[in-house]
Write a protein that holds these residues in place. Structure first.
Motif, mmCIF file in Angstrom:
data_model
loop_
_atom_site.group_PDB
_atom_site.id
_atom_site.type_symbol
_atom_site.label_atom_id
_atom_site.label_comp_id
_atom_site.label_asym_id
_atom_site.label_seq_id
_atom_site.Cartn_x
_atom_site.Cartn_y
_atom_site.Cartn_z
ATOM 1 N N ALA A 63 0.820 -1.213 0.000
ATOM 2 C CA ALA A 63 0.000 0.000 0.000
ATOM 3 C C ALA A 63 0.853 1.262 0.000
ATOM 4 C CB ALA A 63 -0.928 0.000 1.209
ATOM 5 N N ALA A 64 2.089 1.168 0.450
ATOM 6 C CA ALA A 64 2.951 2.352 0.545
ATOM 7 C C ALA A 64 4.414 1.933 0.431
ATOM 8 C CB ALA A 64 2.707 3.078 1.867
ATOM 9 N N ASN A 65 5.279 2.926 0.232
ATOM 10 C CA ASN A 65 6.717 2.667 0.149
ATOM 11 C C ASN A 65 7.266 2.267 1.517
ATOM 12 O OD1 ASN A 65 6.472 3.486 -2.484
ATOM 13 N ND2 ASN A 65 7.533 5.443 -2.204
ATOM 14 N N HIS A 66 8.393 1.558 1.469
ATOM 15 C CA HIS A 66 9.114 1.197 2.688
ATOM 16 C C HIS A 66 10.524 1.771 2.626
ATOM 17 C CE1 HIS A 66 5.885 -1.652 3.487
ATOM 18 N NE2 HIS A 66 6.428 -1.921 4.664
ATOM 19 N N LYS A 67 11.063 2.067 3.779
ATOM 20 C CA LYS A 67 12.462 2.452 3.907
ATOM 21 C C LYS A 67 13.224 1.238 4.426
ATOM 22 C CE LYS A 67 13.250 6.441 5.648
ATOM 23 N NZ LYS A 67 13.310 7.544 6.636
ATOM 24 N N LEU A 68 14.330 0.880 3.771
ATOM 25 C CA LEU A 68 15.143 -0.254 4.191
ATOM 26 C C LEU A 68 16.425 0.282 4.817
ATOM 27 C CD1 LEU A 68 13.039 -1.659 2.473
ATOM 28 C CD2 LEU A 68 14.836 -3.062 1.447
ATOM 29 N N ILE A 69 16.610 0.011 6.088
ATOM 30 C CA ILE A 69 17.768 0.499 6.834
ATOM 31 C C ILE A 69 18.681 -0.684 7.122
ATOM 32 C CG2 ILE A 69 18.552 1.689 8.909
ATOM 33 C CD1 ILE A 69 15.840 3.029 9.070
ATOM 34 N N SER A 70 19.893 -0.646 6.583
ATOM 35 C CA SER A 70 20.832 -1.765 6.723
ATOM 36 C C SER A 70 21.984 -1.398 7.649
ATOM 37 C CB SER A 70 21.377 -2.186 5.357
ATOM 38 O OG SER A 70 20.343 -2.666 4.523
ATOM 39 N N PHE A 71 22.322 -2.313 8.525
ATOM 40 C CA PHE A 71 23.435 -2.165 9.459
ATOM 41 C C PHE A 71 24.534 -3.145 9.040
ATOM 42 C CE2 PHE A 71 19.556 -0.997 11.586
ATOM 43 C CZ PHE A 71 19.880 0.094 12.372
ATOM 44 N N VAL A 72 25.699 -2.619 8.679
ATOM 45 C CA VAL A 72 26.840 -3.456 8.301
ATOM 46 C C VAL A 72 27.862 -3.410 9.427
ATOM 47 C CG1 VAL A 72 28.719 -3.818 6.663
ATOM 48 C CG2 VAL A 72 26.476 -3.065 5.839
ATOM 49 N N PHE A 73 28.082 -4.546 10.066
ATOM 50 C CA PHE A 73 29.033 -4.640 11.172
ATOM 51 C C PHE A 73 30.399 -5.055 10.648
ATOM 52 C CE2 PHE A 73 25.179 -4.538 13.521
ATOM 53 C CZ PHE A 73 25.491 -4.136 14.815
#
Length: 518
Positions: free
Chosen positions: A492-502
């Motif tokens: 229904a709407a856009n998503h924000k994808l937040i990635s954490f690289v350790f």
């Protein structure tokens, strides 16, 4: 490490740039090099948090992140030469994730950090007849122990709000949070530390505490749809709740507040001030000022005015560092070190369009010693909702229609066969990938969700991949890493994808000159 406890002490440091802070402000601590060695895993920040929301609305720190929701970003520099040692964005998100997966004893995060129980992002249920699963975001309600500690209301409906002291653990690599060993932070070799905290937006910190009637039904009190049902009013200035309600606290209103009295079509809509609240045959009787008011159609309700904004204020902020004087042999060995290693993370943000059925997330990381990667899915439309922000709770495959996960790194597929993380398919594989990725970062997973109903993800969902285990590392810098996902349907709407690289960071020390390599 034996004998260290006999040669240690807590030192309290206060901000150098103020005494009270609000959203978006920067808080600066300076740790002088005279504090030579610090046990970072036992150091913490203490803070008095006050709910200063408009109209005295009941509020509490986010139930997943607790007081850690205050901090959006952490930057740590060498105090002596200004070298940036570590920069942690979305600190509050990662804190909320760790609190769910890595904390076994919830008592500690409830009492110290101000989190809520049951500690989960979603309530998972199933229909008794169809067996269909339901997922609803967990919210703060008056029945949860401690939820109203910042916004207490007495029996007569008077506001008794006050500030409350919370504890924020230091989840950063410089303080060896992601190390299973009790390593000391050689503050002397860094030339001291300058720690800058950027405080988060009001909505990310202070969430509404929902009102609740005796049936267990909750009410956000934000508008007509979330208001508390009342009886019809015939030319009077008193509203009586339709449902039974135990107290003014459960109703979520106090004397002196403004209240909006409105019906479903808005044909009757007035904003008045509450002058008294009393208990009336198991229902609440709310008296308001002004001329007599009539509302006798279309399901009348009471709620807060539409422009009510959640706000907070912090004061008495202190950084408590545990200084340790190690035995002479350990001190000599530490001072001779020319390289200090610790695990930290960098953050990358991508956008998932609502119509996309295939999507690739790029990880343009410069890490040459990577350990693991995690991706968090955030629904844009309610990212900063002041009741249940998706900023923390995220979206699971049930919400995004995600049905295929595969990593492409250095021209290879990991795993070779894509897996479907949907709750009725390869959810166990998804959990296994999470556990391995956390372990690679030095975090032991102690919980995987609500055991009372294991039909779907009840914790914040993550797509995760272990890149190297044990003492090994992975050269991610030139690997052109991607997360490849597929979806069974649009959203229904856009998503924000937040990635954490350790990854492992190395600080090279050469005659008081510092350089950081990833």
């Amino acid at each position: 490490m034996s004998g260290i406890s006999e040669n240690s002490r807590f030192i309290s440091l206060t901000p150098t740039n103020g005494t009270e802070f609000t959203e978006g402000k920067k808080v600066i601590f300076e740790v002088p090099p005279s504090i030579s060695f610090i046990k970072g895993q036992d150091s913490y920040i203490s803070v008095d948090l006050q709910n200063t929301s408009d109209n005295k609305v009941m509020g509490h720190p986010n139930l997943l992140a607790g007081a850690s929701s205050l901090i959006e970003r952490v930057d740590i520099f060498s105090l002596e030469n200004g070298q940036l040692l570590e920069s942690l964005r979305n600190y509050n998100i990662w804190s909320a994730i760790e609190n769910q997966y890595a904390v076994e004893d919830e008592t500690q995060i409830v009492l110290k950090q101000g989190c809520m129980t049951p500690h989960r992002s979603h309530i998972v249920g199933s229909n008794a007849e169809t067996k269909a699963l339901t997922r609803t975001k967990e919210s703060l309600t008056v029945h949860q122990a401690g939820a109203t500690r910042l916004s207490s209301i007495d029996k007569a409906g008077a506001d008794r709000s006050f500030s409350h002291k919370f504890i924020i653990p230091l989840r950063c690599g410089v303080f060896n949070h992601y190390s299973k060993e009790e390593k000391l932070t050689p503050n002397l070799l860094y030339g001291g530390l300058r720690i800058e905290l950027v405080l988060a937006r009001n909505e990310q910190v202070m969430n509404r505490v929902l009102s609740q009637d005796d049936t267990g039904a909750t009410h956000t009190m934000k508008d007509h749809a979330g208001g508390f049902p009342i009886d019809n009013i015939g030319a009077a200035n008193v509203a009586v709740t339709t449902a039974n309600c135990r107290s003014a606290q459960n109703l979520g209103l106090c004397v002196g507040q403004q209240v909006r009295i409105v019906n479903s079509d808005g044909s009757a809509d007035a904003t008045r001030n509450i002058t008294a609240i009393t208990h009336n045959a198991n229902k609440m009787r709310v008296t308001f000022d002004g001329a007599a008011f009539t509302i006798n159609t279309n399901n009348p309700r009471i709620a807060h005015p539409a422009n009510t904004v959640m706000k907070y204020n912090v004061k008495n902020m202190e950084l408590k560092v545990l200084e340790v004087i190690p035995p002479q042999d350990l001190m000599r060995a530490a001072i001779k070190e020319s390289q200090i290693d610790y695990v930290s993370y960098e953050v990358f943000v991508d956008n998932l369009p609502a119509s996309s059925l295939n999507h690739q997330v790029e990880f343009p990381s410069v890490a040459t010693k990577a350990k693991a990667v995690f991706t968090h899915y955030v629904l844009n439309t309610d990212e900063n909702d002041d009741t249940t922000p998706s900023y923390y709770s995220g979206s699971a495959p049930t919400d995004t229609n995600l049905n295929s996960v595969q990593y492409f790194i250095n021209n290879k597929l990991y795993p070779l066969k894509a897996y479907n993380p949907d709750s009725f398919n390869d959810r166990i594989v998804a959990y296994n990938e999470m556990v391995k990725a956390f372990r690679a970062c030095g975090i032991t997973v102690k919980r995987l969700g609500d055991s009372r109903n294991a039909g779907d993800y009840s914790f914040t969902y993550l797509t995760a991949r272990e890149l190297a285990r044990g003492d090994f590392v992975y050269p991610l810098k030139d690997a052109e890493a991607q997360l490849r996902t597929e979806y069974s349907g649009v959203r229904a709407a856009n998503h924000k994808l937040i990635s954490f690289v350790f990854s492992v960071r190395s600080v090279m020390i050469d005659q008081n000159n510092l350089s950081v390599s990833f």
